[in-house]
Design a protein around this motif. Structure first.
Motif, mmCIF file in Angstrom:
data_model
loop_
_atom_site.group_PDB
_atom_site.id
_atom_site.type_symbol
_atom_site.label_atom_id
_atom_site.label_comp_id
_atom_site.label_asym_id
_atom_site.label_seq_id
_atom_site.Cartn_x
_atom_site.Cartn_y
_atom_site.Cartn_z
ATOM 1 N N UNK A 334 0.794 -1.231 0.000
ATOM 2 C CA UNK A 334 0.000 0.000 0.000
ATOM 3 C C UNK A 334 0.820 1.272 0.000
ATOM 4 N N UNK A 335 2.128 1.192 -0.190
ATOM 5 C CA UNK A 335 2.990 2.366 -0.202
ATOM 6 C C UNK A 335 3.771 2.449 -1.501
ATOM 7 N N UNK A 336 4.041 3.699 -1.933
ATOM 8 C CA UNK A 336 4.855 3.927 -3.129
ATOM 9 C C UNK A 336 6.241 4.373 -2.699
ATOM 10 N N UNK A 337 7.262 3.687 -3.178
ATOM 11 C CA UNK A 337 8.640 3.989 -2.819
ATOM 12 C C UNK A 337 9.402 4.318 -4.094
ATOM 13 N N UNK A 338 9.949 5.526 -4.162
ATOM 14 C CA UNK A 338 10.709 5.927 -5.340
ATOM 15 C C UNK A 338 12.043 5.195 -5.383
ATOM 16 N N UNK A 339 12.283 4.532 -6.508
ATOM 17 C CA UNK A 339 13.546 3.827 -6.693
ATOM 18 C C UNK A 339 14.567 4.726 -7.369
ATOM 19 N N UNK A 340 14.132 5.421 -8.403
ATOM 20 C CA UNK A 340 15.038 6.326 -9.095
ATOM 21 C C UNK A 340 14.234 7.430 -9.757
ATOM 22 N N UNK A 341 14.751 8.667 -9.675
ATOM 23 C CA UNK A 341 14.072 9.821 -10.245
ATOM 24 C C UNK A 341 15.124 10.842 -10.672
ATOM 25 N N UNK A 342 14.929 11.474 -11.837
ATOM 26 C CA UNK A 342 15.881 12.436 -12.370
ATOM 27 C C UNK A 342 17.283 11.829 -12.479
ATOM 28 N N UNK A 343 17.341 10.557 -12.894
ATOM 29 C CA UNK A 343 18.609 9.855 -13.066
ATOM 30 C C UNK A 343 18.822 9.637 -14.561
ATOM 31 N N UNK A 344 19.872 10.242 -15.122
ATOM 32 C CA UNK A 344 20.097 10.146 -16.568
ATOM 33 C C UNK A 344 20.401 8.720 -17.014
ATOM 34 N N UNK A 345 20.857 7.854 -16.098
ATOM 35 C CA UNK A 345 21.144 6.469 -16.490
ATOM 36 C C UNK A 345 19.881 5.718 -16.892
ATOM 37 N N UNK A 346 18.722 6.167 -16.379
ATOM 38 C CA UNK A 346 17.473 5.520 -16.768
ATOM 39 C C UNK A 346 17.183 5.709 -18.250
ATOM 40 N N UNK A 347 17.582 6.852 -18.806
ATOM 41 C CA UNK A 347 17.359 7.105 -20.227
ATOM 42 C C UNK A 347 18.189 6.185 -21.112
ATOM 43 N N UNK A 348 19.238 5.584 -20.545
ATOM 44 C CA UNK A 348 20.065 4.659 -21.299
ATOM 45 C C UNK A 348 19.500 3.250 -21.305
ATOM 46 N N UNK A 349 18.684 2.931 -20.311
ATOM 47 C CA UNK A 349 18.112 1.583 -20.235
ATOM 48 C C UNK A 349 16.628 1.535 -20.561
ATOM 49 N N UNK A 350 15.970 2.717 -20.650
ATOM 50 C CA UNK A 350 14.536 2.772 -20.942
ATOM 51 C C UNK A 350 14.286 3.787 -22.058
ATOM 52 N N UNK A 351 13.500 3.389 -23.043
ATOM 53 C CA UNK A 351 13.066 4.282 -24.108
ATOM 54 C C UNK A 351 11.604 3.983 -24.419
ATOM 55 N N UNK A 352 10.965 4.834 -25.213
ATOM 56 C CA UNK A 352 9.551 4.630 -25.497
ATOM 57 C C UNK A 352 9.154 5.356 -26.774
ATOM 58 N N UNK A 353 8.051 4.885 -27.343
ATOM 59 C CA UNK A 353 7.430 5.577 -28.466
ATOM 60 C C UNK A 353 5.948 5.736 -28.147
ATOM 61 N N UNK A 354 5.109 5.933 -29.150
ATOM 62 C CA UNK A 354 3.696 6.185 -28.897
ATOM 63 C C UNK A 354 2.924 4.937 -28.476
ATOM 64 N N UNK A 355 3.529 3.760 -28.590
ATOM 65 C CA UNK A 355 2.802 2.524 -28.282
ATOM 66 C C UNK A 355 3.492 1.643 -27.262
ATOM 67 N N UNK A 356 4.826 1.655 -27.234
ATOM 68 C CA UNK A 356 5.551 0.717 -26.388
ATOM 69 C C UNK A 356 6.633 1.417 -25.568
ATOM 70 N N UNK A 357 6.946 0.780 -24.435
ATOM 71 C CA UNK A 357 8.100 1.151 -23.624
ATOM 72 C C UNK A 357 9.119 0.038 -23.763
ATOM 73 N N UNK A 358 10.376 0.379 -24.037
ATOM 74 C CA UNK A 358 11.423 -0.613 -24.252
ATOM 75 C C UNK A 358 12.411 -0.525 -23.096
ATOM 76 N N UNK A 359 12.633 -1.694 -22.446
ATOM 77 C CA UNK A 359 13.479 -1.731 -21.252
ATOM 78 C C UNK A 359 14.607 -2.728 -21.445
#
Length: 427
Positions: A334-359
């Motif tokens: 029942x709780x939300x815990x932030x794992x990572x935020x405003x971390x540029x390394x996430x942009x290297x492992x996660x991308x997306x377009x209008x339909x899918x998220x690629x991890x």
């Protein structure tokens, strides 16, 4: 080590279904900016007072031009340096964090703006209504209002200025003397002093936490009066002595501090002896000035202010822009815990377009193991932001940890813009 408040602040995603949440969002957003502007105003008011006394004490026009620097103050709240300059972040992060966390303080600040507006502009409105009911006459084809109150002549209004002359002056002053008095008030209008006073009052409302804007208002008005006196003397063809004698006669006719005098009279003239003595001293020391040089100074000033405003705009966050940061959080028990935020390394492992998220599964799950994340993992991306920490309209998807693909492809439904997003872009 410089502190980075972006990592500490919680992303603001208000419940837009409730009008209270919308108002709270606006309170936090505008208070954050205005408090920063107020800090700048403390520094600037001190600098202006120092320069006008130590450097420009005998330079009437330059002394008046100093006040135009306050036109820049309301535009300083969105500067990038509050988030990207380590030295500035270290000095201001507590203040910014407080305005984004203490909603009660933001509500008080916004309430203070409305309270100041009621007090300041309420007086203006009452004065305007009082002037609207006065008798009007047209000496020398110039419409003026006549009052029975013993006040020095003044002008009220911005869009439709009205000159007010006490009845005793109409009865006791000669035509030339009356013409000089009216010309003084018309000069205030022509030089834009009524607009400057109006802008100053707006600034006093927005930055009400800075009491020096009110305390030193008399110096601002005194400088406007000195400029007006100089222009009037030069344009009237009279000597400084003749102009000063008209002023002296005006004071003899009027009783200073009369009961019933409105408290919001604009440019009604100084009522205290010390102020009038200062003004008479300036008139006695009048020296003709070169009009072309003064006009050039005004043009240069306007160009400089415009250039600085453009520079400030280029160094500030836009009204609304796409958020390129990615947020990963865990939902567990029942709780939300932030794992990572405003971390540029996430942009290297996660991308997306209008339909899918690629991890990138391997590097992303290594991040999850490092943070001991075992609950449901959500990825938030896209949307718009006005300032870091002020987000709206982000997309999200649930990450499944049982995939064996090297690149996990997660479908999602892109949310369409609604009235909330449209309003977010406007405010």
């Amino acid at each position: 080590m410089g502190r980075n408040p972006q990592i500490k602040w919680v992303v603001m995603m208000p419940d837009w279904s409730q009008i209270g949440s919308l108002l709270d969002f606006c309170a936090v957003y505008y208070t954050t900016q205005l408090v920063r502007c107020a800090v700048f105003s403390f520094v600037l008011i001190g600098l202006v007072m120092l320069l006008r006394k130590a450097v420009f004490s005998e330079r009437t026009f330059l002394r008046g031009l100093l006040w135009s620097s306050f036109l820049l103050i309301p535009f300083l709240g969105k500067l990038r340096l509050f988030y990207e300059n380590k030295a500035v972040v270290n000095m201001t992060w507590r203040l910014t964090e407080a305005t984004m966390s203490w909603i009660w303080a933001d509500r008080i600040y916004i309430a203070g703006i409305f309270a100041a507006g009621v007090c300041i502009f309420g007086k203006r409105l009452r004065l305007w209504k009082s002037v609207a009911g006065m008798e009007r006459i047209c000496p020398d084809n110039i419409m003026v209002s006549v009052t029975d109150m013993n006040v020095t002549p003044f002008t009220v209004g911005v869009f439709a200025p009205k000159i007010v002359i006490p009845k005793v002056m109409l009865e006791c002053c000669g035509r030339d003397e009356l013409k000089a008095v009216i010309q003084h008030e018309r000069t205030h209008i022509r030089l834009g002093h009524l607009w400057f006073g109006f802008a100053w009052d707006i600034l006093r409302c927005l930055l009400w936490v800075n009491p020096f804007l009110t305390v030193f208002q008399k110096h601002f008005r005194a400088d406007m009066e000195d400029i007006c006196d100089r222009v009037c003397i030069q344009n009237s063809g009279k000597t400084a002595h003749e102009y000063g004698m008209v002023l002296v006669k005006t004071l003899k006719l009027l009783r200073s501090g009369s009961e019933g005098t409105p408290s919001a009279v604009t440019y009604a003239g100084e009522r205290e002896f010390a102020d009038m003595k200062r003004r008479m001293g300036k008139i006695a020391g009048f020296r003709p000035y070169r009009k072309k040089m003064c006009m050039c100074m005004a043009v240069i000033l306007a160009a400089a202010v415009g250039a600085v405003l453009l520079f400030i705009h280029s160094c500030s966050y836009g009204k609304c822009r796409e958020d390129e940061n990615i947020l990963v959080y865990e939902y567990k028990d029942g709780e939300s815990i932030t794992i990572s935020n405003h971390d540029t390394s996430l942009n290297q492992m996660i991308s997306y377009d209008d339909r899918y998220v690629y991890v990138d599964r391997e590097t992303f799950e290594a991040l999850l193991r490092k943070n001991n994340a075992r609950g449901q993992i959500f990825i938030v991306f896209g949307g718009l932001y006005k300032l870091p920490g002020f987000l709206c309209g982000g997309q999200s998807c649930l990450y499944e940890t049982d995939s064996a693909d090297e690149v996990v492809r997660i479908p999602y439904t892109r949310q369409k813009d609604d009235w909330v997003m449209a309003l977010f872009k406007i405010i």
